[in-house]
Design an enzyme around this catalytic site. Sequence first.
Site, mmCIF file in Angstrom:
data_model
loop_
_atom_site.group_PDB
_atom_site.id
_atom_site.type_symbol
_atom_site.label_atom_id
_atom_site.label_comp_id
_atom_site.label_asym_id
_atom_site.label_seq_id
_atom_site.Cartn_x
_atom_site.Cartn_y
_atom_site.Cartn_z
ATOM 1 N N GLY A 214 0.809 -1.227 0.000
ATOM 2 C CA GLY A 214 0.000 0.000 0.000
ATOM 3 C C GLY A 214 0.832 1.261 0.000
ATOM 4 O O GLY A 214 0.722 2.099 0.890
ATOM 5 N N SER B 143 1.036 3.487 -2.747
ATOM 6 C CA SER B 143 0.695 4.454 -3.799
ATOM 7 C C SER B 143 0.345 5.826 -3.238
ATOM 8 O O SER B 143 0.401 6.831 -3.933
ATOM 9 C CB SER B 143 -0.476 3.919 -4.632
ATOM 10 O OG SER B 143 -1.513 3.481 -3.783
ATOM 11 N N ARG B 144 -0.049 5.868 -1.956
ATOM 12 C CA ARG B 144 -0.494 7.136 -1.359
ATOM 13 C C ARG B 144 -0.032 7.208 0.096
ATOM 14 O O ARG B 144 0.390 6.215 0.664
ATOM 15 C CB ARG B 144 -2.037 7.191 -1.327
ATOM 16 C CG ARG B 144 -2.683 7.196 -2.645
ATOM 17 C CD ARG B 144 -4.194 7.319 -2.524
ATOM 18 N NE ARG B 144 -4.861 6.050 -2.328
ATOM 19 C CZ ARG B 144 -5.689 5.776 -1.336
ATOM 20 N NH1 ARG B 144 -5.937 6.691 -0.418
ATOM 21 N NH2 ARG B 144 -6.280 4.601 -1.241
ATOM 22 N N ASN C 40 1.774 -2.154 5.454
ATOM 23 C CA ASN C 40 1.183 -0.830 5.641
ATOM 24 C C ASN C 40 -0.245 -0.715 5.093
ATOM 25 O O ASN C 40 -1.016 0.123 5.565
ATOM 26 C CB ASN C 40 2.086 0.209 4.966
ATOM 27 C CG ASN C 40 1.425 1.564 4.845
ATOM 28 O OD1 ASN C 40 1.344 2.312 5.817
ATOM 29 N ND2 ASN C 40 0.898 1.877 3.658
ATOM 30 N N SER D 109 -2.200 1.290 14.897
ATOM 31 C CA SER D 109 -2.749 2.637 15.089
ATOM 32 C C SER D 109 -2.976 2.861 16.579
ATOM 33 O O SER D 109 -3.228 1.898 17.316
ATOM 34 C CB SER D 109 -4.086 2.747 14.355
ATOM 35 O OG SER D 109 -4.774 3.906 14.777
ATOM 36 N N TYR E 76 -12.160 -1.175 12.672
ATOM 37 C CA TYR E 76 -10.780 -0.713 12.461
ATOM 38 C C TYR E 76 -9.935 -0.939 13.720
ATOM 39 O O TYR E 76 -8.818 -1.464 13.657
ATOM 40 C CB TYR E 76 -10.827 0.769 12.080
ATOM 41 C CG TYR E 76 -9.493 1.400 11.761
ATOM 42 C CD1 TYR E 76 -8.899 1.217 10.513
ATOM 43 C CD2 TYR E 76 -8.836 2.200 12.695
ATOM 44 C CE1 TYR E 76 -7.680 1.809 10.214
ATOM 45 C CE2 TYR E 76 -7.628 2.796 12.401
ATOM 46 C CZ TYR E 76 -7.050 2.604 11.161
ATOM 47 O OH TYR E 76 -5.841 3.199 10.866
ATOM 48 N N ALA F 210 -10.418 -3.050 16.148
ATOM 49 C CA ALA F 210 -10.198 -4.491 16.370
ATOM 50 C C ALA F 210 -9.091 -5.002 15.454
ATOM 51 O O ALA F 210 -8.220 -5.771 15.875
ATOM 52 C CB ALA F 210 -11.494 -5.255 16.128
ATOM 53 N N LYS G 178 -6.611 -3.292 14.186
ATOM 54 C CA LYS G 178 -5.312 -2.719 14.563
ATOM 55 C C LYS G 178 -4.812 -3.293 15.889
ATOM 56 O O LYS G 178 -3.606 -3.405 16.112
ATOM 57 C CB LYS G 178 -5.412 -1.186 14.627
ATOM 58 C CG LYS G 178 -5.682 -0.541 13.262
ATOM 59 C CD LYS G 178 -4.558 -0.818 12.288
ATOM 60 C CE LYS G 178 -4.748 -0.149 10.947
ATOM 61 N NZ LYS G 178 -3.667 -0.474 9.989
ATOM 62 N N ILE H 29 -2.314 11.450 11.583
ATOM 63 C CA ILE H 29 -1.337 11.766 10.537
ATOM 64 C C ILE H 29 -2.061 12.490 9.403
ATOM 65 O O ILE H 29 -3.089 12.009 8.908
ATOM 66 C CB ILE H 29 -0.660 10.479 9.992
ATOM 67 C CG1 ILE H 29 -0.053 9.640 11.143
ATOM 68 C CG2 ILE H 29 0.405 10.827 8.947
ATOM 69 C CD1 ILE H 29 0.995 10.329 12.003
HETATM 70 P P1 NAP Z 1 -4.247 5.806 2.533
HETATM 71 O O1 NAP Z 1 -3.748 7.147 2.165
HETATM 72 O O2 NAP Z 1 -5.707 5.513 2.395
HETATM 73 O O3 NAP Z 1 -3.407 4.698 1.708
HETATM 74 C C1 NAP Z 1 -3.694 3.344 1.867
HETATM 75 C C2 NAP Z 1 -2.798 2.550 0.934
HETATM 76 O O4 NAP Z 1 -3.108 1.162 1.106
HETATM 77 C C3 NAP Z 1 -3.016 2.884 -0.539
HETATM 78 O O5 NAP Z 1 -1.775 2.836 -1.199
HETATM 79 C C4 NAP Z 1 -3.925 1.739 -1.007
HETATM 80 O O6 NAP Z 1 -3.732 1.418 -2.385
HETATM 81 C C5 NAP Z 1 -3.402 0.594 -0.168
HETATM 82 N N1 NAP Z 1 -4.352 -0.507 -0.006
HETATM 83 C C6 NAP Z 1 -5.568 -0.485 0.574
HETATM 84 N N2 NAP Z 1 -6.107 -1.727 0.565
HETATM 85 C C7 NAP Z 1 -5.195 -2.537 -0.026
HETATM 86 C C8 NAP Z 1 -5.140 -3.923 -0.325
HETATM 87 N N3 NAP Z 1 -6.156 -4.748 -0.019
HETATM 88 N N4 NAP Z 1 -4.034 -4.414 -0.947
HETATM 89 C C9 NAP Z 1 -2.995 -3.606 -1.270
HETATM 90 N N5 NAP Z 1 -2.982 -2.285 -1.013
HETATM 91 C C10 NAP Z 1 -4.073 -1.763 -0.400
HETATM 92 O O7 NAP Z 1 -3.893 5.450 4.058
HETATM 93 P P2 NAP Z 1 -2.788 6.081 5.052
HETATM 94 O O8 NAP Z 1 -3.436 7.144 5.835
HETATM 95 O O9 NAP Z 1 -1.542 6.362 4.326
HETATM 96 O O10 NAP Z 1 -2.577 4.830 6.048
HETATM 97 C C11 NAP Z 1 -1.558 3.851 5.857
HETATM 98 C C12 NAP Z 1 -1.588 2.883 7.031
HETATM 99 O O11 NAP Z 1 -1.401 3.595 8.250
HETATM 100 C C13 NAP Z 1 -2.917 2.134 7.170
HETATM 101 O O12 NAP Z 1 -2.688 0.823 7.628
HETATM 102 C C14 NAP Z 1 -3.648 2.949 8.238
HETATM 103 O O13 NAP Z 1 -4.590 2.188 8.905
HETATM 104 C C15 NAP Z 1 -2.477 3.351 9.137
HETATM 105 N N6 NAP Z 1 -2.737 4.541 9.947
HETATM 106 C C16 NAP Z 1 -3.027 5.748 9.379
HETATM 107 C C17 NAP Z 1 -3.270 6.857 10.191
HETATM 108 C C18 NAP Z 1 -3.561 8.235 9.628
HETATM 109 O O14 NAP Z 1 -3.866 9.143 10.395
HETATM 110 N N7 NAP Z 1 -3.496 8.446 8.333
HETATM 111 C C19 NAP Z 1 -3.231 6.709 11.571
HETATM 112 C C20 NAP Z 1 -2.955 5.461 12.116
HETATM 113 C C21 NAP Z 1 -2.709 4.385 11.297
HETATM 114 P P3 NAP Z 1 -4.698 2.037 -3.559
HETATM 115 O O15 NAP Z 1 -4.526 3.536 -3.504
HETATM 116 O O16 NAP Z 1 -4.169 1.457 -4.808
HETATM 117 O O17 NAP Z 1 -6.081 1.604 -3.208
#
Ligand code: NAP
Length: 248
Positions: free
Chosen positions: A13, A15-16, A91, A143, A156, A158, A160, A189
């Site tokens: 994951g 890409s973003r 991730n 998380s 979510y 559960a 994490k 974040i």
């Molecule tokens: P995001 O911007 O939504 O990016 C999620 C990434 O995961 C994207 O690249 C997406 O790919 C990929 N993805 C989703 N489902 C997938 C699957 N089944 N197989 C392969 N790739 C998949 O999320 P983020 O905010 O960067 O979060 C990244 C991680 O950190 C997550 O695990 C999230 O729970 C955790 N986290 C985030 C925060 C926060 O505040 N942002 C806080 C705590 C924890 P596509 O774009 O191609 O769909």
Amino acid sequence: MKLLEGKIALITGASRGIGRGIALKFAQEGANVAFTYLSSVEKGMELEKELEAFGIKAKGYRSDAADYKASEELVNNVIADFGTIDVLVNNAGITRDTLLMRMSEQQWDEVMNANLKSVFNVTKAVQKPMLKQRKGSIINMSSVVGIQGNAGQSNYAASKAGIIGFTKSVALELGSRNIRCNAIAPGFIETEMTAALDEKVVEGWRNNVPLKRGGTADDVANATVFLASEMSAYITGQVINVCGGMLT
Ligand code: NAP
């Protein structure tokens, strides 16, 4: 000497958001980077070029981490292309937020599969090459919500929390083979996702953080580099909170 010079990393994951930040930081620190995406095909291709500009080997794979067979194939393809895997960053993750009263079975299953089963799938697949080389670092993205819970995110939270139990168990199972497994628990974040929210709401969140700001993808990526590198050689089975003091 760069912190990850010559290491081969697989990041799901990327890409973003946070995953993308980790991929860029890893490349900057000299790692060769294999990464996945699911729907963001163009962003994945762009990232591959950006990473190559650091003079390392990079390749993006379209692969669903929630799919057991696909994860096995992914790891086989990465090994065919890169030779081995030294670092795995689980991730990939999604949210399907709603109160338990309204939560459907599908919303529960989608989150558990994308967030928790995915960690099992890809870790299980990298176990063999890591055992063979008797080293490896696995880093799982949990998380703060997995530690303290959050109304509207029972699925979510559960998933994490499950990641933390899985991380500690894998650390115990594989420690004797010099394979480390740790988790990172990011707080709030700021990514593209939060940029779309009402500024007043976001400002309220920032004020609740002791460091008075939201975290960045770079903040999480720095902790990930540390856990991937030899700097953390004696650290396993731990959860590092990257939350500006939110969980204090
Ligand atoms: P995001 O911007 O939504 O990016 C999620 C990434 O995961 C994207 O690249 C997406 O790919 C990929 N993805 C989703 N489902 C997938 C699957 N089944 N197989 C392969 N790739 C998949 O999320 P983020 O905010 O960067 O979060 C990244 C991680 O950190 C997550 O695990 C999230 O729970 C955790 N986290 C985030 C925060 C926060 O505040 N942002 C806080 C705590 C924890 P596509 O774009 O191609 O769909």
